[in-house]
Design an enzyme around this catalytic site. Structure first.
Site, PDB file in Angstrom:
ATOM      1  N   LYS A 136       0.857  -1.194   0.000  1.00  0.00           N
ATOM      2  CA  LYS A 136       0.000   0.000   0.000  1.00  0.00           C
ATOM      3  C   LYS A 136       0.891   1.240   0.000  1.00  0.00           C
ATOM      4  O   LYS A 136       1.763   1.383   0.852  1.00  0.00           O
ATOM      5  CB  LYS A 136      -0.913   0.014   1.223  1.00  0.00           C
ATOM      6  CG  LYS A 136      -2.024  -1.003   1.127  1.00  0.00           C
ATOM      7  CD  LYS A 136      -3.299  -0.546   1.804  1.00  0.00           C
ATOM      8  CE  LYS A 136      -3.329  -0.792   3.258  1.00  0.00           C
ATOM      9  NZ  LYS A 136      -4.609  -0.466   3.880  1.00  0.00           N
ATOM     10  N   LYS A 225       2.095 -10.068   9.226  1.00  0.00           N
ATOM     11  CA  LYS A 225       1.517  -9.163   8.218  1.00  0.00           C
ATOM     12  C   LYS A 225       1.627  -9.793   6.825  1.00  0.00           C
ATOM     13  O   LYS A 225       0.682  -9.725   6.031  1.00  0.00           O
ATOM     14  CB  LYS A 225       2.206  -7.797   8.232  1.00  0.00           C
ATOM     15  CG  LYS A 225       1.697  -6.921   7.092  1.00  0.00           C
ATOM     16  CD  LYS A 225       1.438  -5.495   7.402  1.00  0.00           C
ATOM     17  CE  LYS A 225       0.729  -4.818   6.227  1.00  0.00           C
ATOM     18  NZ  LYS A 225       0.777  -3.384   6.247  1.00  0.00           N
ATOM     19  N   ARG A 240      -7.734  -8.282   5.602  1.00  0.00           N
ATOM     20  CA  ARG A 240      -6.769  -7.263   6.034  1.00  0.00           C
ATOM     21  C   ARG A 240      -7.330  -6.392   7.157  1.00  0.00           C
ATOM     22  O   ARG A 240      -6.590  -5.791   7.916  1.00  0.00           O
ATOM     23  CB  ARG A 240      -6.346  -6.382   4.859  1.00  0.00           C
ATOM     24  CG  ARG A 240      -5.185  -6.928   4.082  1.00  0.00           C
ATOM     25  CD  ARG A 240      -4.401  -5.759   3.495  1.00  0.00           C
ATOM     26  NE  ARG A 240      -3.471  -6.197   2.491  1.00  0.00           N
ATOM     27  CZ  ARG A 240      -2.544  -5.403   1.938  1.00  0.00           C
ATOM     28  NH1 ARG A 240      -2.432  -4.153   2.289  1.00  0.00           N
ATOM     29  NH2 ARG A 240      -1.729  -5.867   1.047  1.00  0.00           N
ATOM     30  N   ASN A 244      -6.627  -4.156  11.830  1.00  0.00           N
ATOM     31  CA  ASN A 244      -7.083  -2.944  12.523  1.00  0.00           C
ATOM     32  C   ASN A 244      -7.433  -3.197  13.979  1.00  0.00           C
ATOM     33  O   ASN A 244      -8.002  -2.321  14.634  1.00  0.00           O
ATOM     34  CB  ASN A 244      -8.299  -2.345  11.811  1.00  0.00           C
ATOM     35  CG  ASN A 244      -7.881  -1.594  10.568  1.00  0.00           C
ATOM     36  OD1 ASN A 244      -6.802  -1.004  10.539  1.00  0.00           O
ATOM     37  ND2 ASN A 244      -8.692  -1.643   9.549  1.00  0.00           N
ATOM     38  N   HIS A 247      -7.460  -0.436  16.545  1.00  0.00           N
ATOM     39  CA  HIS A 247      -7.335   0.851  15.843  1.00  0.00           C
ATOM     40  C   HIS A 247      -8.620   1.682  15.845  1.00  0.00           C
ATOM     41  O   HIS A 247      -8.560   2.876  15.585  1.00  0.00           O
ATOM     42  CB  HIS A 247      -6.878   0.637  14.394  1.00  0.00           C
ATOM     43  CG  HIS A 247      -5.409   0.343  14.283  1.00  0.00           C
ATOM     44  ND1 HIS A 247      -4.811  -0.740  14.898  1.00  0.00           N
ATOM     45  CD2 HIS A 247      -4.402   1.004  13.651  1.00  0.00           C
ATOM     46  CE1 HIS A 247      -3.514  -0.734  14.625  1.00  0.00           C
ATOM     47  NE2 HIS A 247      -3.242   0.303  13.883  1.00  0.00           N
ATOM     48  N   HIS A 251      -7.762   5.300  16.589  1.00  0.00           N
ATOM     49  CA  HIS A 251      -7.900   6.418  15.645  1.00  0.00           C
ATOM     50  C   HIS A 251      -8.733   7.540  16.245  1.00  0.00           C
ATOM     51  O   HIS A 251      -8.418   8.720  16.074  1.00  0.00           O
ATOM     52  CB  HIS A 251      -8.568   5.949  14.346  1.00  0.00           C
ATOM     53  CG  HIS A 251      -7.627   5.231  13.435  1.00  0.00           C
ATOM     54  ND1 HIS A 251      -8.041   4.264  12.546  1.00  0.00           N
ATOM     55  CD2 HIS A 251      -6.295   5.323  13.270  1.00  0.00           C
ATOM     56  CE1 HIS A 251      -6.995   3.811  11.876  1.00  0.00           C
ATOM     57  NE2 HIS A 251      -5.919   4.432  12.307  1.00  0.00           N
TER      58      HIS A 251
HETATM   59  N1  LIG Z   1       1.613   1.757   3.644  1.00  0.00           N
HETATM   60  C1  LIG Z   1       1.161   1.205   4.748  1.00  0.00           C
HETATM   61  O1  LIG Z   1       0.675   0.063   4.719  1.00  0.00           O
HETATM   62  C2  LIG Z   1       1.258   1.955   6.033  1.00  0.00           C
HETATM   63  C3  LIG Z   1       0.990   1.292   7.237  1.00  0.00           C
HETATM   64  C4  LIG Z   1       1.135   2.011   8.425  1.00  0.00           C
HETATM   65  C5  LIG Z   1       1.505   3.356   8.409  1.00  0.00           C
HETATM   66  N2  LIG Z   1       1.746   3.974   7.214  1.00  0.00           N
HETATM   67  C6  LIG Z   1       2.147   5.397   7.164  1.00  0.00           C
HETATM   68  O2  LIG Z   1       3.403   5.520   7.815  1.00  0.00           O
HETATM   69  C7  LIG Z   1       3.543   6.860   8.248  1.00  0.00           C
HETATM   70  C8  LIG Z   1       4.180   6.884   9.618  1.00  0.00           C
HETATM   71  O3  LIG Z   1       5.442   6.275   9.525  1.00  0.00           O
HETATM   72  P1  LIG Z   1       6.516   6.333  10.707  1.00  0.00           P
HETATM   73  O4  LIG Z   1       5.829   6.107  11.997  1.00  0.00           O
HETATM   74  O5  LIG Z   1       7.615   5.462  10.299  1.00  0.00           O
HETATM   75  O6  LIG Z   1       6.928   7.890  10.750  1.00  0.00           O
HETATM   76  P2  LIG Z   1       7.973   8.765   9.895  1.00  0.00           P
HETATM   77  O7  LIG Z   1       8.276   8.165   8.605  1.00  0.00           O
HETATM   78  O8  LIG Z   1       7.432  10.157   9.913  1.00  0.00           O
HETATM   79  O9  LIG Z   1       9.292   8.712  10.790  1.00  0.00           O
HETATM   80  C9  LIG Z   1       9.267   9.308  12.072  1.00  0.00           C
HETATM   81  C10 LIG Z   1      10.452  10.242  12.291  1.00  0.00           C
HETATM   82  O10 LIG Z   1      11.607   9.470  12.584  1.00  0.00           O
HETATM   83  C11 LIG Z   1      12.689   9.839  11.720  1.00  0.00           C
HETATM   84  N3  LIG Z   1      13.465   8.610  11.544  1.00  0.00           N
HETATM   85  C12 LIG Z   1      13.126   7.530  10.812  1.00  0.00           C
HETATM   86  N4  LIG Z   1      14.009   6.547  10.993  1.00  0.00           N
HETATM   87  C13 LIG Z   1      14.953   7.009  11.842  1.00  0.00           C
HETATM   88  C14 LIG Z   1      16.101   6.436  12.430  1.00  0.00           C
HETATM   89  N5  LIG Z   1      16.441   5.163  12.232  1.00  0.00           N
HETATM   90  N6  LIG Z   1      16.840   7.211  13.251  1.00  0.00           N
HETATM   91  C15 LIG Z   1      16.474   8.484  13.520  1.00  0.00           C
HETATM   92  N7  LIG Z   1      15.373   9.065  13.025  1.00  0.00           N
HETATM   93  C16 LIG Z   1      14.622   8.336  12.190  1.00  0.00           C
HETATM   94  C17 LIG Z   1      12.022  10.376  10.497  1.00  0.00           C
HETATM   95  O11 LIG Z   1      12.884  11.240   9.782  1.00  0.00           O
HETATM   96  C18 LIG Z   1      10.830  11.096  11.102  1.00  0.00           C
HETATM   97  O12 LIG Z   1      11.225  12.360  11.576  1.00  0.00           O
HETATM   98  C19 LIG Z   1       2.168   7.485   8.195  1.00  0.00           C
HETATM   99  O13 LIG Z   1       2.130   8.430   7.131  1.00  0.00           O
HETATM  100  C20 LIG Z   1       1.235   6.325   7.895  1.00  0.00           C
HETATM  101  O14 LIG Z   1       0.125   6.705   7.120  1.00  0.00           O
HETATM  102  C21 LIG Z   1       1.630   3.293   6.029  1.00  0.00           C
END
Ligand SMILES: NC(=O)c1ccc[n+]([C@@H]2O[C@H](COP(=O)([O-])OP(=O)(O)OC[C@H]3O[C@@H](n4cnc5c(N)ncnc54)[C@H](O)[C@@H]3O)[C@@H](O)[C@H]2O)c1
Length: 363
Positions: A136, A225, A240, A244, A247, A251
């Site tokens: 996704k 997953k 899928r 959730n 969630h 949410h």
């Molecule tokens: N595609 C999917 O199936 C799916 C599933 C769940 C969530 N998401 C999406 O994921 C996003 C959230 O992702 P996230 O929680 O990873 O947040 P993010 O990508 O914003 O990362 C969080 C912060 O940590 C920093 N960071 C990342 N890795 C690091 C590391 N190893 N060391 C230091 N800093 C680091 C990033 O630069 C950022 O500032 C949301 O937009 C959500 O919609 C997508």
């Protein structure tokens, strides 16, 4: 190194373990050039190692941080940068970062030249166990999150738990909520080798970010997953939706936004709520209800809303009805005699009990 297969078309693997970034060489072998998409703070730590492992010429493209950067403006900027660099149909993109980088670079890969190969290199716990797996991809519109997207499976996922050592505490905790969810999704308490058992025995190492224990935990979550994704690759059978778990309330708490909970903390409270609701609906016994509390607690996650007495359950119910997966009714994903299932419109008394069990609306 652990290898978790994802049985979709075409099949790919998730490599989990210290040194996983070095696998980029094999994964991208034969590509003419490779664009690495990341963010400045992440690239400063991990891009040199990753680019060094890739045999083909690479270029680094740095996008901004945060949900606001997951936008069509970034898609246009990145698409134009890739075109100017001369990236072609048979080249590849590597997404090095958390879910924001993975979703944005993944979406660009889905549409650039009508679809080019993407490898996901997740560096947050949440991306390792969730966002990088399943194909996704999406960006946000001002009107809502993830409204423009596509299914586009990666050619491989490389997850090195050592990269989690630099992750801010708040982001780490956000991933732990999803880890608790996976444990409860496959909850077999008698099996000490199951994820619940591993978390119970090794919670301290998980919290200390021990890369060996984290590798074990990430690989197990990724496998759960991957199995769900393989059975429902395009989110058509409803399976899928079981992902959730926790969630629905999670949410709503995030949307209500009053307590600055991370996504994972909100999910943790949502898991306790789901266990209590299932108990009050007589779907599960008290042992299961207790476990829905004990697993998040063992990971140091909250099991009650801070100052929850100030929250109005009716307002949260209204938010949950608006959840895009609820289709107007009040829908939960709950444990029961047949496993994890969707349950619509539970009785009022059960909802009251579940709200009270996470400290909402009780003085
Ligand atoms: N595609 C999917 O199936 C799916 C599933 C769940 C969530 N998401 C999406 O994921 C996003 C959230 O992702 P996230 O929680 O990873 O947040 P993010 O990508 O914003 O990362 C969080 C912060 O940590 C920093 N960071 C990342 N890795 C690091 C590391 N190893 N060391 C230091 N800093 C680091 C990033 O630069 C950022 O500032 C949301 O937009 C959500 O919609 C997508």
């Amino acid at each position: 190194m652990k290898r978790v297969p994802v049985e979709v078309e075409p099949r790919y693997e998730i490599f989990v373990g210290p040194g996983a970034l070095a696998r980029a060489g094999d994964l991208l072998e034969g590509r003419r050039r490779v664009a690495v998409v990341s963010q400045a703070g992440i690239a400063a730590r991990y891009a040199t190692e990753l680019r060094g492992a890739i045999g083909a010429p690479t270029e680094l493209f740095l996008m901004d941080d945060g949900e606001e950067a997951k936008s069509l403006a970034t898609v246009e900027w990145l698409g134009r940068e890739l075109a100017r660099w001369g990236l072609l149909r048979d080249d590849a993109i590597v997404a090095l970062g958390g879910g924001v980088v993975g979703d944005t670079a993944g979406f660009v890969a889905a549409v650039y030249h009508r679809g080019i190969a993407v490898a996901q290199v997740p560096t947050t716990l949440l991306a390792m166990v969730d966002a990088a797996i399943g194909g996704k991809t999406a960006v946000n519109l001002p009107e809502g999150k993830n409204l423009v997207g596509a299914f586009h499976h990666p050619i491989g996922v490389l997850a090195d738990p050592e990269t989690l050592s630099s992750l801010p505490e708040r982001e780490f905790r956000s991933g732990l909520g999803e880890v608790a969810k996976y444990a409860l999704l496959t909850d077999v308490v008698e099996d000490p080798t199951g994820l619940t058992g591993v978390l119970r025995l090794h919670a301290a190492e998980v919290l200390a970010r021990d890369p060996v224990v984290l590798g074990e935990v990430v690989a197990r979550c990724a496998a759960i997953k991957a199995a769900v994704v393989a059975r429902d690759p395009l989110e058509q059978t409803g399976e899928r939706a079981t992902l959730n778990l926790g969630h629905t309330l999670g949410h709503a708490l995030e949307t209500a936004g009053a307590y600055d909970l991370t996504h994972g903390e909100a999910v943790a409270i949502g898991l306790v709520f789901a266990g209590a609701l299932a108990g009050a609906c007589e779907r599960v016994g008290v042992d299961v209800v207790d476990r829905y509390q004990a697993v998040p607690q063992a990971l140091g996650l909250p099991t009650e809303v801070p100052d929850g007495e100030a929250l109005d359950p009716a307002e949260l119910v209204a938010l949950m009805r608006r959840d895009k997966k609820a289709a107007g009714g009040l829908t939960f994903v709950l444990p029961g005699p047949n496993g994890i299932e969707r349950v619509d419109d539970p009785p009022e008394h059960a909802l009251r009990y579940a709200f009270a069990s996470v400290g909402i609306g009780v003085g």
